[in-house]
Design a protein around this motif. Structure first.
Motif, short mmCIF file in Angstrom:
data_model
loop_
_atom_site.label_atom_id
_atom_site.label_comp_id
_atom_site.label_asym_id
_atom_site.label_seq_id
_atom_site.Cartn_x
_atom_site.Cartn_y
_atom_site.Cartn_z
N ARG A 170 0.78 -1.21 0.06
CA ARG A 170 -0.11 -0.17 -0.20
C ARG A 170 0.81 1.30 -0.05
NH1 ARG A 170 -5.17 -1.05 -1.60
NH2 ARG A 170 -5.87 -3.06 -0.68
N ILE A 171 0.31 2.34 -0.51
CA ILE A 171 1.02 3.57 -0.59
C ILE A 171 0.89 4.35 0.70
CG2 ILE A 171 1.25 5.72 -1.80
CD1 ILE A 171 0.06 4.36 -4.21
N THR A 172 1.79 4.84 1.34
CA THR A 172 1.92 5.54 2.24
C THR A 172 2.47 6.99 2.15
OG1 THR A 172 4.21 4.82 3.06
CG2 THR A 172 2.23 3.42 3.62
N SER A 173 2.13 7.82 3.07
CA SER A 173 2.59 9.31 3.13
C SER A 173 4.30 9.31 3.13
CB SER A 173 2.16 10.10 4.37
OG SER A 173 0.70 10.29 4.19
N SER A 174 4.73 8.41 4.00
CA SER A 174 6.30 8.40 4.11
C SER A 174 6.75 7.92 3.20
CB SER A 174 6.72 7.43 5.44
OG SER A 174 5.95 6.26 5.18
N ALA A 175 6.24 6.86 2.41
CA ALA A 175 6.82 6.48 0.89
C ALA A 175 6.81 7.48 0.02
CB ALA A 175 6.03 5.20 0.47
N LEU A 176 5.65 8.26 -0.04
CA LEU A 176 5.79 9.40 -1.05
C LEU A 176 6.87 10.34 -0.66
CD1 LEU A 176 1.85 9.85 -1.13
CD2 LEU A 176 3.21 9.27 -3.12
N GLU A 177 6.88 10.85 0.49
CA GLU A 177 7.82 11.76 0.96
C GLU A 177 9.33 11.24 0.66
OE1 GLU A 177 9.36 15.30 1.90
OE2 GLU A 177 7.17 14.65 1.71
N ARG A 178 9.62 9.97 0.85
CA ARG A 178 10.89 9.35 0.57
C ARG A 178 11.15 9.68 -0.83
NH1 ARG A 178 9.67 5.65 4.75
NH2 ARG A 178 8.94 4.10 2.97
N ALA A 179 10.23 9.16 -1.86
CA ALA A 179 10.62 9.25 -3.40
C ALA A 179 10.82 10.58 -3.63
CB ALA A 179 9.38 8.40 -3.78
N TYR A 180 10.11 11.68 -3.08
CA TYR A 180 10.22 13.03 -3.54
C TYR A 180 11.59 13.53 -2.91
CZ TYR A 180 9.01 17.98 -4.25
OH TYR A 180 8.92 19.33 -4.40
N GLN A 181 11.98 13.26 -1.75
CA GLN A 181 13.32 13.46 -1.39
C GLN A 181 14.49 12.78 -2.44
OE1 GLN A 181 13.91 15.83 0.74
NE2 GLN A 181 11.60 16.15 1.19
N GLN A 182 14.26 11.67 -2.70
CA GLN A 182 15.27 10.94 -3.58
C GLN A 182 15.50 11.80 -4.82
OE1 GLN A 182 17.38 8.76 -2.98
NE2 GLN A 182 18.05 8.35 -5.08
N ALA A 183 14.23 12.30 -5.40
CA ALA A 183 14.08 12.79 -6.63
C ALA A 183 15.02 14.14 -6.56
CB ALA A 183 12.95 13.46 -7.03
N GLN A 184 14.85 14.79 -5.20
CA GLN A 184 15.75 16.03 -5.27
C GLN A 184 17.23 15.77 -4.88
OE1 GLN A 184 13.68 18.04 -1.61
NE2 GLN A 184 12.87 19.32 -3.25
N LYS A 185 17.46 14.86 -4.36
CA LYS A 185 18.78 14.37 -4.25
C LYS A 185 19.56 14.03 -5.51
CE LYS A 185 18.69 12.08 0.12
NZ LYS A 185 18.95 10.75 1.12
N LEU A 186 18.57 13.82 -6.62
CA LEU A 186 19.16 13.46 -7.93
C LEU A 186 18.99 14.79 -8.90
CD1 LEU A 186 17.48 9.80 -8.52
CD2 LEU A 186 19.74 10.33 -8.14
N ASN A 187 18.72 15.73 -8.18
CA ASN A 187 18.47 17.22 -9.12
C ASN A 187 17.33 17.14 -9.96
OD1 ASN A 187 20.35 18.63 -7.46
ND2 ASN A 187 21.89 17.43 -8.55
N LEU A 188 16.19 16.17 -9.67
CA LEU A 188 15.01 16.13 -10.52
C LEU A 188 13.87 16.89 -10.11
CD1 LEU A 188 15.17 12.32 -11.10
CD2 LEU A 188 15.98 14.06 -12.82
#
Length: 463
Positions: A170-188
């Motif tokens: 299931r999709i969780t708020s924390s999983a969404l946030e972690r993915a968003y932070q990962q994208a930022q680390k990749l400068n995306l």
């Protein structure tokens, strides 16, 4: 001499998902002509209700003959149609979409864009919503074809939202946030989230909590939501299907910015079982997206003859209602056959309520908890057992040992053959494991006896 696109290998066809198809095409199963061939269980097609549509066509020969009220419509349909599509067909489509959702949503045909299947619909949305190098977040596991559909020509990047078996993926708020932070680390720069509801490959509908997480996240990050709902009519068990648009309406988000950032992809390939007709669509409240996508649809139009035929089928409300109920009943029965057969082979599935496939747990059959072991197991099942199934790694699952197995693209007899093969495979695997355990235990007992004897010898007084 060729373009960069033609020269680079970025299509994603080196995935085990596509490689399994290649193996199947070399040696396809046939009941009579090739009974030892590979059975195709990697194809999410709904072939269970062809007889119902064929029966309707026999009862309506004028439609097949391209006639309207006894008069030929051939010349009208043979001439050029603009990319807006036939109004009568679009009207029937929005009615059909509403019916699947229990008429809890009213769709407007002027917000609908026709495309030649869901594949160009998703790609068109990527062109409309993101620049090359920008990103969309996708929950894992996801449909392997998205690596091609969303990225190959658009240049859009995918960042996975890693979901876990611990909560049924299931999709969780924390999983969404972690993915968003990962994208930022990749400068995306993240432009949106794309989900499949019901999920491919999980075969489950998103619950209200997940949908609310998604909407809240999109509002917070000021990004888009693309909800691919091509399996919405395949829901055969509770809980019922809830569209992202339904929840947005319940929350009365009409005047909020997010209202114009919610987009639905749909097609008739899965629900009506006509993927060869190539009918997909985009539904959006964003006028600019609708206008741009409509112009882009000229690169992949739905033929006028197809629109004419399907508009006639969909206009028969009694038939479509009967068709959907019967198809869902057949899907449920067929899924139960697969689950029962796998259970008999000692294999469990994620509990599901929709789709044309099951998400299957074979972690206990791995030689180690690695994706290398998953690949080896997948190779054995394809090449030795003769079943083309999809490895979880091709769906970007973060846990090795999960597989997608389709059940609606074959006859009941073929599915039974597949389950017999799987049972024979697990029995032989268990036998091999038991034999190895026996050897290991025998060696251990011998070693223990030798060590005991040695200890006894050393404990005796020296003479």
């Amino acid at each position: 001499m060729l373009s960069r696109k033609a020269s680079c290998d970025s299509h994603g066809q080196d995935s085990s998902y596509f490689l399994g198809w290649q193996e199947y095409e070399k040696n396809p199963y046939h009941t009579v002509h090739n009974p030892t061939g590979i059975i195709q269980m990697g194809l999410a097609e709904n072939q269970l209700s062809f007889d119902l549509i064929e029966s309707w066509l026999r009862r309506n020969p004028d439609i097949v003959g391209l006639k309207r009220d006894g008069e030929s419509a051939f010349r009208e349909l043979a001439l050029f149609q603009d990319y807006h599509g036939l109004p009568v067909f679009k009207n029937e489509l929005v009615d059909f979409m509403a019916k699947i959702r229990g008429n809890r949503i009213i769709f407007a045909s002027n917000k609908l864009v026709l495309t030649a299947g869901a594949t160009p619909a998703n790609e068109t949305l990527m062109f409309c919503l993101a620049e090359p190098g920008e990103a969309f977040l996708l929950p894992t596991p996801y449909y392997p074809g998205f690596d091609r559909d969303l990225k190959w020509r658009t240049g859009v990047e995918i960042v996975p939202i890693h979901c876990s078996s611990s909560n049924g993926f299931r999709i969780t708020s924390s999983a969404l946030e972690r993915a968003y932070q990962q994208a930022q680390k990749l400068n995306l720069n993240v432009k949106g989230v794309l989900v499949t509801n019901p999920s491919n490959p999980l075969g489950i509908t998103m619950n209200r909590a997940e949908l609310n997480h998604l909407i809240d996240f999109a509002i917070d990050k000021n990004i888009h939501i693309v909800s691919d709902e091509i399996y919405s009519g395949t829901v055969f068990d509770s809980p019922k299907f809830v569209s992202i648009m339904e929840l947005a309406m319940e929350r009365e988000l009409y005047n909020a910015d997010i209202w114009n950032r919610i987009h639905i992809v749909y097609s008739l390939s899965k629900d009506l079982g006509v993927p060869g007709f190539r009918v997909g669509m985009i539904y959006s409240n964003n006028e600019t997206v609708v206008d741009t996508a409509t112009k882009m649809s000229s690169f992949g139009l739905v033929s006028s003859q197809t629109q004419f035929l399907l508009a006639s089928i969909l206009s028969d409300k009694k038939f479509t209602e009967k068709y959907m109920k019967e198809t869902q009943r057949r899907l449920k029965k067929r899924r139960e056959m697969l689950v029962s057969g796998l259970r008999n082979a000692g294999i469990q599935c994620l509990i599901s309520n929709a789709g044309l496939f099951c998400w299957v747990d074979m972690r206990h059959l791995l030689t180690s908890d690695t994706f290398e072991a998953e690949k080896e197991l997948w190779k054995r099942i394809v090449c030795e057992v003769g079943l083309n199934i999809s490895a979880g790694s091709s769906c970007h699952c973060s846990e090795p040992g999960w597989f997608r197995i389709c059940f609606a693209n074959m006859s009941q007899e073929t599915l039974q053959v597949a389950m017999q093969r799987m049972k024979a495979f697990t029995d032989s695997s268990n036998s091999a494991v038991s034999q190895q355990q026996f050897v290991n235990n025998t060696r251990a007992r011998s070693l223990t006896k030798w060590v005991f004897q040695l200890s006894s010898y050393e404990s005796e007084p020296h003479r």
